[in-house]
Enzyme design. Structure first.
Site, PDB file in Angstrom:
ATOM      1  N   THR B 193       0.822  -1.205   0.000  1.00  0.00           N
ATOM      2  CA  THR B 193       0.000   0.000   0.000  1.00  0.00           C
ATOM      3  C   THR B 193       0.850   1.246   0.000  1.00  0.00           C
ATOM      4  OG1 THR B 193      -1.718   1.186   1.139  1.00  0.00           O
ATOM      5  CG2 THR B 193      -0.039   0.231   2.505  1.00  0.00           C
ATOM      6  N   SER B 409      -3.857  22.866  -3.516  1.00  0.00           N
ATOM      7  CA  SER B 409      -4.092  24.280  -3.225  1.00  0.00           C
ATOM      8  C   SER B 409      -4.277  24.519  -1.738  1.00  0.00           C
ATOM      9  CB  SER B 409      -5.256  24.799  -4.045  1.00  0.00           C
ATOM     10  OG  SER B 409      -6.200  23.786  -4.278  1.00  0.00           O
TER      11      SER B 409
END
Lengths: 409, 409
Positions: B193, B409
């Site tokens: 993972t 952002s």
């Protein structure tokens, strides 16, 4: 929403001598909707087609394959929207055959001269009685200048009809090509798109049509993806009525064969790209060019890996030059001996990555500027050989989720 | 959003003798965030790991592989969030090595006894100086009961930390297993993972650790997918400190080996499933069981085709039993000789499709009822053989688009 795509102007579409099209409302799924279209072909026309590679292919795809193989000369086609007649088992096959039987009877043909097509919801019973009842009205309405209406008649989740024409002079004669397509989701054709129909009046040896339609699909519909889902119903059909008056084209490699192929490919690519431009929720049209591969197949693997990545597609939606996501997709595309230190990445003319790392001269504002455009070319250089491939795709927006979460309701 | 997942309670997590963990704030990407974690292992501990198959693997993955191969005995690990140090070329490799050098110097070890891990944004320079400067504080903070804090320290877009423990009695001695994992997007591990760390105090022959970690990954992290994107940084590490006092386990097939493996697999599966439960935007946890295949590989192909289909995932989000989309995905999964007339489909106990068509006894309201649940099992019967595979995934929501359109952002 669609990206630089507008509805066709009916007067711009060239009629193809020998092809008439009738559209009507059968109430397949909803009332007051053009949902049944018939194509009627003059005797002597040739037809070839390619179909979905999905093993769960729809009943009409199975029947169309059978009827093309029978070689009795296809003279008509019937297309319904609202129901895909896929995942419908033996009953679905019987319904597709019943539709052909009914249309054959109306036209004085045999069922094997008819091709059936369905598009819409999967795993629901086809309302064959309503379709059969509507056939006489569709036949009565058939005209040669109905291409624009046919483009509307085959729409499902499309926001705009898709149709293009062009003509080309071959041996002093004007040859016309016109085509329509539909599709906006469940688009990763593998041999053909959801539905595409093209016709030409060119005289061409009938045995050339099958290799030609395969080549056209590989150069157009097999290079687009919206969501990576290959439909159960993809079909792309090429008709030639041989009525243009040109000397019969007998090889595709002749000058005349190349001229015709270029005209057909131009229309096929516009139809395929129109599906991407009208992709469910699309706000951007993206060209993925992969160059410098050892084989075309590995270039295609890389182009599709980028084009299917939800992370890449959402970054395009946000106009966010989060371009490492593209490199990650290149890395998992499946080239076992890929050397990351040879990879370069361009966004339009902006050189983003060099030798697998960020280009020291790359400025975020340059990437940002390109990402804000509606049309963007991503170019990946693999540094392994001379092969190249191009795939067209769109971004992944909130609107896609909305459309597909609500499709049946 | 997460599906039936809650933050671990620190007191429920078992300390593993021989493992201490220190977490601190280095300001890698943002201030006031725990973003550097060190694991300190007693002398004599054994460590094995599996890593991403992405060819664009990150610098720390390359260095970790090297250091494990060197065989000097791993004594410490350092993990930073906020920056993946991937797509960073030669400079990235130098930064990963510099981090190991600095930690080795602090601990009186050699660099080859350290494994580095990074996770976060791709293709941005690692702020190695800030990480190195934070190491003494992390070392000073190291405690054996810090697993819950470590689970927090390795989070990126995760909404919840992920940690599980269990103990098992082996040869009259209590053996403990504790693990943590992180990851919520760019999840389709291929060997391991995003990041997973497990430790046990069991005494076990060190040469068994590598086959064991591979087998654990195949049974857990390699069976989950969120968006089909294989990360550049996937790593899964198993540590054994051999301090539980049990007689050394010398084969995995012995009764004691099986007991230990079952305990480890239980924790590994919970960690892997926790990643799906916390999948970006996930509102549902879906178990895809594919049975009746000729091989496990073809069952996995089908399970992943369904689990990756944006159309299937958005239908789950909408609780819309638009189950034909599942059949379509089965059809394009890549089994060339699939016979659609042998396919059955169940949604929990509801028998939806039989022999490739809609089950006449299937009622839409039964499908609807199951689709509304938070946990759903899809069962596909291929009717080809005896093999079976299970994959875990989540649905695809507006929130996924929002998260990934805004990540940087």
């Amino acid at each position: 929403m669609s990206v630089n795509l507008s509805a066709p102007v009916a007067a711009d579409l060239l009629a193809i001598n020998g092809v008439r099209i009738g559209i009507t409302e059968a109430g397949v799924r909803k009332a007051n909707r053009k949902d049944v279209t018939v194509f009627l072909l003059d005797e002597g026309a040739s037809v070839a087609g390619v179909f979905t590679q999905n093993r769960f292919c729809a009943a009409p795809v199975q029947v169309s394959r059978e009827h093309l193989l029978a070689g009795k000369g296809i003279r008509a086609m019937v297309i319904n929207t609202g129901n895909a007649n896929a995942g419908t088992g033996a009953a679905g096959l019987a319904h597709a055959r019943a539709t052909c039987d009914a249309l054959a009877k109306e036209l004085g043909l045999t069922a094997e001269q008819i091709l059936p097509f369905s598009t819409g919801v999967i795993m629901e019973e086809l309302p064959v009685d309503r379709i059969v009842a509507a056939l006489p009205k569709a036949i009565a309405a058939a005209q040669s200048d109905s291409w624009a209406m046919a483009a509307e008649g085959i729409m499902t989740t499309d926001t705009l009809p898709k149709a293009f024409s062009r003509s080309v002079t071959i041996g002093g004669k004007t040859v016309s090509v016109t085509g329509i397509s539909k599709g906006a989701g469940m688009i990763r054709p593998n041999m053909a798109t959801m539905l595409g129909f093209m016709a030409t009046d060119a005289a061409i040896a009938p045995e050339l049509l099958q290799p030609l339609v395969k080549e056209l699909a590989d150069g157009s519909f097999n290079r687009v993806t919206i969501d990576g889902d290959t439909s159960t119903n993809d079909s792309f059909v090429l008709m030639a009525t041989h009525q243009a008056g040109n000397a019969q084209i007998s090889t595709l490699s002749s000058a005349e064969g190349q001229q015709l192929k270029a005209a057909l490919l131009d229309v096929a690519q516009k139809l395929a790209q129109a599906i991407v431009r009208d992709g469910e929720g699309a706000t951007k049209f993206i060209t993925m060019k992969v160059e410098g591969g050892k084989t075309e197949e590995e270039c295609r693997l890389v182009a599709y890996a980028i084009a299917h990545s939800p992370l890449v597609k959402t970054a395009f939606f946000a106009s966010d030059p989060n371009l490492g996501r593209i490199l990650a997709a290149v890395g998992y595309a499946g080239i076992a001996d890929l050397d990351q230190t040879r990879i370069d990445l361009y966004l339009d003319e902006v050189h983003v990555a060099v030798n697998g790392g960020r280009n020291p001269e790359y400025k975020e504002e340059d990437g940002q500027r390109v990402m804000k455009q509606q049309e963007i070319t991503v170019r990946v250089l693999l540094g392994r050989g001379e092969a190249a491939q191009t795939v067209w795709t769109c971004d992944f927006s909130h609107e896609y989720v909305t459309i597909n979460a609500d499709y049946r309701s």
